[in-house]
Design a protein around this motif. Sequence first.
Motif, PDB file in Angstrom:
ATOM      1  N   LEU A 161       4.090  -0.095  -9.893  1.00  0.00           N
ATOM      2  CA  LEU A 161       3.815  -1.361  -9.093  1.00  0.00           C
ATOM      3  C   LEU A 161       3.297  -0.758  -7.783  1.00  0.00           C
ATOM      4  O   LEU A 161       3.271  -1.686  -6.855  1.00  0.00           O
ATOM      5  CB  LEU A 161       5.020  -2.028  -8.836  1.00  0.00           C
ATOM      6  CG  LEU A 161       5.729  -2.678 -10.157  1.00  0.00           C
ATOM      7  CD1 LEU A 161       7.137  -3.128 -10.152  1.00  0.00           C
ATOM      8  CD2 LEU A 161       4.711  -3.989 -10.321  1.00  0.00           C
ATOM      9  N   LYS A 162       2.593   0.194  -7.655  1.00  0.00           N
ATOM     10  CA  LYS A 162       2.204   0.721  -6.240  1.00  0.00           C
ATOM     11  C   LYS A 162       1.072   0.125  -5.827  1.00  0.00           C
ATOM     12  O   LYS A 162       1.084  -0.215  -4.967  1.00  0.00           O
ATOM     13  CB  LYS A 162       1.580   2.257  -6.809  1.00  0.00           C
ATOM     14  CG  LYS A 162       1.127   2.937  -5.577  1.00  0.00           C
ATOM     15  CD  LYS A 162       0.697   4.553  -5.957  1.00  0.00           C
ATOM     16  CE  LYS A 162      -0.203   5.235  -5.023  1.00  0.00           C
ATOM     17  NZ  LYS A 162      -1.272   5.701  -5.306  1.00  0.00           N
ATOM     18  N   GLU A 163       0.174  -0.570  -6.899  1.00  0.00           N
ATOM     19  CA  GLU A 163      -0.828  -1.260  -6.146  1.00  0.00           C
ATOM     20  C   GLU A 163      -0.557  -2.731  -5.839  1.00  0.00           C
ATOM     21  O   GLU A 163      -1.239  -3.309  -5.254  1.00  0.00           O
ATOM     22  CB  GLU A 163      -1.992  -1.379  -7.469  1.00  0.00           C
ATOM     23  CG  GLU A 163      -2.467  -0.047  -8.222  1.00  0.00           C
ATOM     24  CD  GLU A 163      -2.952   0.941  -7.225  1.00  0.00           C
ATOM     25  OE1 GLU A 163      -3.632   0.608  -6.297  1.00  0.00           O
ATOM     26  OE2 GLU A 163      -2.784   2.228  -7.544  1.00  0.00           O
ATOM     27  N   LYS A 164       0.470  -3.150  -6.463  1.00  0.00           N
ATOM     28  CA  LYS A 164       1.099  -4.525  -6.283  1.00  0.00           C
ATOM     29  C   LYS A 164       1.657  -4.637  -5.211  1.00  0.00           C
ATOM     30  O   LYS A 164       2.017  -5.731  -4.210  1.00  0.00           O
ATOM     31  CB  LYS A 164       1.696  -5.117  -7.565  1.00  0.00           C
ATOM     32  CG  LYS A 164       2.116  -6.578  -7.425  1.00  0.00           C
ATOM     33  CD  LYS A 164       0.568  -7.363  -7.693  1.00  0.00           C
ATOM     34  CE  LYS A 164       1.011  -8.742  -7.503  1.00  0.00           C
ATOM     35  NZ  LYS A 164      -0.173  -9.584  -7.411  1.00  0.00           N
ATOM     36  N   ILE A 165       2.664  -3.631  -4.600  1.00  0.00           N
ATOM     37  CA  ILE A 165       3.698  -3.811  -3.600  1.00  0.00           C
ATOM     38  C   ILE A 165       3.149  -2.881  -2.411  1.00  0.00           C
ATOM     39  O   ILE A 165       2.794  -1.915  -2.485  1.00  0.00           O
ATOM     40  CB  ILE A 165       4.983  -3.562  -4.089  1.00  0.00           C
ATOM     41  CG1 ILE A 165       5.589  -4.046  -5.237  1.00  0.00           C
ATOM     42  CG2 ILE A 165       6.037  -3.643  -2.993  1.00  0.00           C
ATOM     43  CD1 ILE A 165       6.752  -3.468  -5.882  1.00  0.00           C
ATOM     44  N   ALA A 166       3.200  -3.879  -1.285  1.00  0.00           N
ATOM     45  CA  ALA A 166       2.843  -2.984  -0.021  1.00  0.00           C
ATOM     46  C   ALA A 166       4.079  -2.730   0.764  1.00  0.00           C
ATOM     47  O   ALA A 166       5.067  -3.485   0.504  1.00  0.00           O
ATOM     48  CB  ALA A 166       1.841  -3.858   0.856  1.00  0.00           C
TER      49      ALA A 166
END
Length: 288
Positions: A161-166
Amino acid sequence: MNIRELIQESKLPQAEAETLLAFLMAKPREFVIVRQTEKLSLSIIKQFKEAARKRLANWPLAYLIGHKEFYSLDFKVNKNVLVPRPETEMLVEVILKYAKRQKTGLDFLDIGTGSGAIIVTLAHELKKETSALFDASSFLGLDISKPALAVARQNAKVNNLKEKIAFLESNLLQNIPTKSLKNSHLVIAANLPYLTPKQTKEEPSISREPELALTGGPDGLKYYRQLFKQLKKINPSSLFLICEINPEQAGPIKLEAQKIWLSARLKIIKDLSGRKRFLTVERINIHQ
Ligand SMILES: C[S@@+](CC[C@H](N)C(=O)[O-])C[C@H]1O[C@@H](n2cnc3c(N)ncnc32)[C@H](O)[C@@H]1O
């Protein structure tokens, strides 16, 4: 010395000793249970004794083995983050229930994200169950602690979920431009430090966890009060906020929320042991 002898000598509860030894031997726990007469190397014995000493000195088992299960996901933890607690799983459930009733994309904020357990689980569950809502939504984890954010980022990565969660370093909402939240449908999870200094001092089992994650001023509500004031200024299109608390804070936190939101729906929710554990604030901005 064999497995049985080492475990018996340790004075740890059986299950904890087995978990710890299995971790040090890089084996599943079943191995330790079945191979009780297996002889151990001096190095393993030494490592186990040191870990058992720490455990008896109140180091959480999760710190010693480096991870903790939360909502059936595995989270990396270290001494910079609170070990995620089972009662917080209900906070996730309440949010998921709310989120699935909504018809628009939502902006999820996890304030005081720590290990990232809440925001990662939310994103993971929504991706699995309602991909349209997941795609239309944004996810942000905030913490004042840099080392905690490093752990949260790792947990997002491990769960793809690296790309989705800031993630953002911020004192509550301070570093988020207010404008960016004005037209949003905000869903906020806040498990902020809510213990009093006395409670923190008197509970040995939490003595190794970061002070920054535990104490919330004289009555434990300091951070919630600050957060409510910050939120009042934002006035988003809709707001769903859930705060984790101790049972004796239910009355006082509700009063604090009433001071800020005159027309919001406020609710106290009990945990599985029947203790008042969460405040929810639900508000639609009728002026939008
Ligand atoms: C009780 S822990 C909760 C951690 C995680 N959300 C969980 O439920 O397992 C509180 C977290 O809030 C963070 N925190 C403390 N003060 C803060 C502040 N002023 N702004 C943002 N985060 C803060 C701490 O670093 C800690 O990670």
